[in-house]
Scaffold this active site. Structure first.
Site, PDB file in Angstrom:
ATOM      1  CD  GLN A 138       1.873   3.091  -1.194  1.00 59.20           C
ATOM      2  OE1 GLN A 138       1.032   2.357  -1.673  1.00 59.20           O
ATOM      3  NE2 GLN A 138       3.166   2.866  -1.317  1.00 59.20           N
ATOM      4  CB  CYS A 144       2.060   4.349  -4.264  1.00 65.46           C
ATOM      5  SG  CYS A 144       1.165   5.248  -5.542  1.00 65.46           S
ATOM      6  CG  HIS A 151      -2.954   4.866  -0.237  1.00 63.22           C
ATOM      7  ND1 HIS A 151      -3.384   3.768   0.471  1.00 63.22           N
ATOM      8  CD2 HIS A 151      -2.346   4.365  -1.362  1.00 63.22           C
ATOM      9  CE1 HIS A 151      -3.061   2.666  -0.179  1.00 63.22           C
ATOM     10  NE2 HIS A 151      -2.428   2.995  -1.290  1.00 63.22           N
ATOM     11  NE  ARG A 173       1.057  -0.315   0.907  1.00 59.35           N
ATOM     12  CZ  ARG A 173      -0.103  -0.306   0.222  1.00 59.35           C
ATOM     13  NH1 ARG A 173      -0.112  -0.321  -1.080  1.00 59.35           N
ATOM     14  NH2 ARG A 173      -1.268  -0.206   0.854  1.00 59.35           N
ATOM     15  CG  ASP A 189       0.007   8.052  -7.369  1.00 61.95           C
ATOM     16  OD1 ASP A 189      -0.057   6.983  -8.023  1.00 61.95           O
ATOM     17  OD2 ASP A 189      -0.900   8.421  -6.586  1.00 61.95           O
ATOM     18  NE  ARG A 224      -7.262   0.407  -2.447  1.00 62.11           N
ATOM     19  CZ  ARG A 224      -6.122   0.308  -3.156  1.00 62.11           C
ATOM     20  NH1 ARG A 224      -6.169   0.008  -4.429  1.00 62.11           N
ATOM     21  NH2 ARG A 224      -4.954   0.517  -2.581  1.00 62.11           N
TER      22      ARG A 224
HETATM   23  N1   CP Z   1      -0.091   1.119  -4.004  1.00 66.20           N
HETATM   24  C1   CP Z   1      -1.270   0.505  -3.950  1.00 66.20           C
HETATM   25  O1   CP Z   1      -2.131   0.840  -3.154  1.00 66.20           O
HETATM   26  O2   CP Z   1      -1.434  -0.489  -4.860  1.00 66.20           O
HETATM   27  P1   CP Z   1      -2.762  -1.286  -5.154  1.00 66.20           P
HETATM   28  O3   CP Z   1      -3.721  -0.326  -5.815  1.00 66.20           O
HETATM   29  O4   CP Z   1      -2.354  -2.408  -6.063  1.00 66.20           O
HETATM   30  O5   CP Z   1      -3.334  -1.780  -3.863  1.00 66.20           O
HETATM   31  N1  NVA Z   2      -3.516   7.970  -6.513  1.00 65.74           N
HETATM   32  C1  NVA Z   2      -3.695   6.580  -6.887  1.00 65.74           C
HETATM   33  C2  NVA Z   2      -3.030   5.683  -5.916  1.00 65.74           C
HETATM   34  C3  NVA Z   2      -3.099   4.221  -6.263  1.00 65.74           C
HETATM   35  C4  NVA Z   2      -2.429   3.337  -5.261  1.00 65.74           C
HETATM   36  C5  NVA Z   2      -5.174   6.274  -6.977  1.00 65.74           C
HETATM   37  O1  NVA Z   2      -5.923   6.693  -6.082  1.00 65.74           O
HETATM   38  O2  NVA Z   2      -5.587   5.647  -7.949  1.00 65.74           O
END
Ligand code: CP
Ligand code: NVA
Length: 331
Positions: free
Chosen positions: A138, A273, A135, A318, A232, A108
């Site tokens: 997700q 999410c 992502h 997830r 989101d 990530r």
């Molecule tokens: N939805 C999601 O990716 O959550 P986190 O940032 O907690 O991993």
């Molecule tokens: N769009 C958000 C998603 C988090 C799971 C981010 O990138 O912070």
């Protein structure tokens, strides 16, 4: 011919066929059943995975950790400050080291090119746990949640993304929807519409699969009759604090309100999410309330907590879906 994802990386959904995505969803469903019935499934005993996080996470990290442990694997977590990667060691060198020790790598971070380089240089499957652009893990959880609600009959359903429709989650939703024959609507101000390249990539797929991609700045038109409303955060990880003021001004008309949800289909659901700013019970939420007088951002608390909200089913999924990705690619 059957689907075989063994040895593949999972970097973005554009790389996967409809059959492959449906296979991962079916596998997720099986693994969820095994977990629910307490049936051991340590299919990958003896393997080890490493989780690299340049950005924070609750769901993605925990899903990979629990999923890996359920499959019998060892897990190493390396956080934003826990390794040499990027500071004293290039992504390429890190990839070549980790590929000698681990059977799979989750990443990530910020750059999509970093996760792609890890995949190209490590020699083992690499899974994208979120970048600035995509992502993909997700999406499997989101669609599994939609499938469960609509009794696995999702073709022709309409999913509306409200808000910052240019972000990693909205882009990814557009791809997964068109791959699976769902209509996708991006609803937000023009400045927050998805980039042309992803729209251009998705439109022909939509046409081939009998569904549509729509971009609109009209929230009432967007949600009327919709099956799934998704939102989101208005500012994503990695964006500077300075963008809050502009984003709040741009996106307030696109907050998911009860009034908007009342226009959707009778059996519609709300997804997010997570994490979500639906109240002021977070340091960021409280800070935004103090600075801008906004106490609920992308979604009203009443919707988040309401009967159409499936956000915690989605969060649980997830884990089942990430487990499916690891199993399919490492078996
Ligand atoms: N939805 C999601 O990716 O959550 P986190 O940032 O907690 O991993
Ligand atoms: N769009 C958000 C998603 C988090 C799971 C981010 O990138 O912070």
């Amino acid at each position: 011919m059957g689907v075989n994802l063994s040895g593949r990386s999972f970097l973005k959904l554009l790389d996967f066929t409809t059959d492959e995505i449906e296979y991962l969803l079916a596998l997720s469903r099986n693994l969820k059943d095994l977990k629910r019935t307490g049936t051991p499934h340590k299919y990958l005993e003896g393997k080890n995975v490493v989780l690299l996080f340049q950005k924070d996470s609750t769901r993605t990290r925990c899903a990979f950790e629990v999923g890996a442990m359920d499959l019998g694997m060892g897990v190493t977590y390396l956080g934003p400050s826990g390794s040499q990667m990027g500071k004293k060691e290039s992504i390429e060198d890190t990839a070549r080291v980790l590929g000698r020790m681990y059977d799979g790598i989750e990443f990530r971070g910020f750059l999509q090119s970093d996760v792609e380089e890890l995949a190209a240089k490590s020699g083992v499957p690499v899974w994208n746990g979120l970048t600035d652009l995509w992502h993909p893990t997700q999406m499997l959880a989101d669609i599994l949640t939609v499938q469960e609600h609509f009794n696995y009959d999702i073709k022709g359903k309409t999913l509306v993304f409200m808000g910052d429709a240019k972000n990693n989650v909205a882009r990814s939703l557009m791809v997964v929807c068109v791959k699976l024959g769902m209509n996708f609507v991006a609803c937000g101000p023009r400045a927050c519409w998805p980039a042309d390249d992803v729209v251009d990539a998705c439109k022909p797929i939509a046409q081939a699969n009998g569904c549509t991609v729509t971009l609109t700045d009209d929230p009432v038109a967007a949600v009327t009759g919709a099956d799934v409303v998704y939102t989101d955060v208005w500012v994503s990880m990695g964006e500077p604090d300075e963008v809050w003021a502009e984003r709040i001004e741009q996106l307030q008309p696109y907050r998911v309100t009860q009034k908007l949800m009342d226009l959707t289909a009778d059996d519609s659901i709300f997804l997010h999410c997570l994490p979500s700013f639906h109240d002021t019970n977070t340091t960021v939420g409280a800070d935004i309330a103090a600075r801008f007088g906004v106490t609920e951002m992308e979604v009203e608390d009443a919707v988040f907590e309401g009967p159409k909200s499936k956000v915690f089913d989605e969060a649980e999924n997830r884990m089942h879906t990430i487990k499916a990705v690891m199993y399919a690619t490492l078996k």
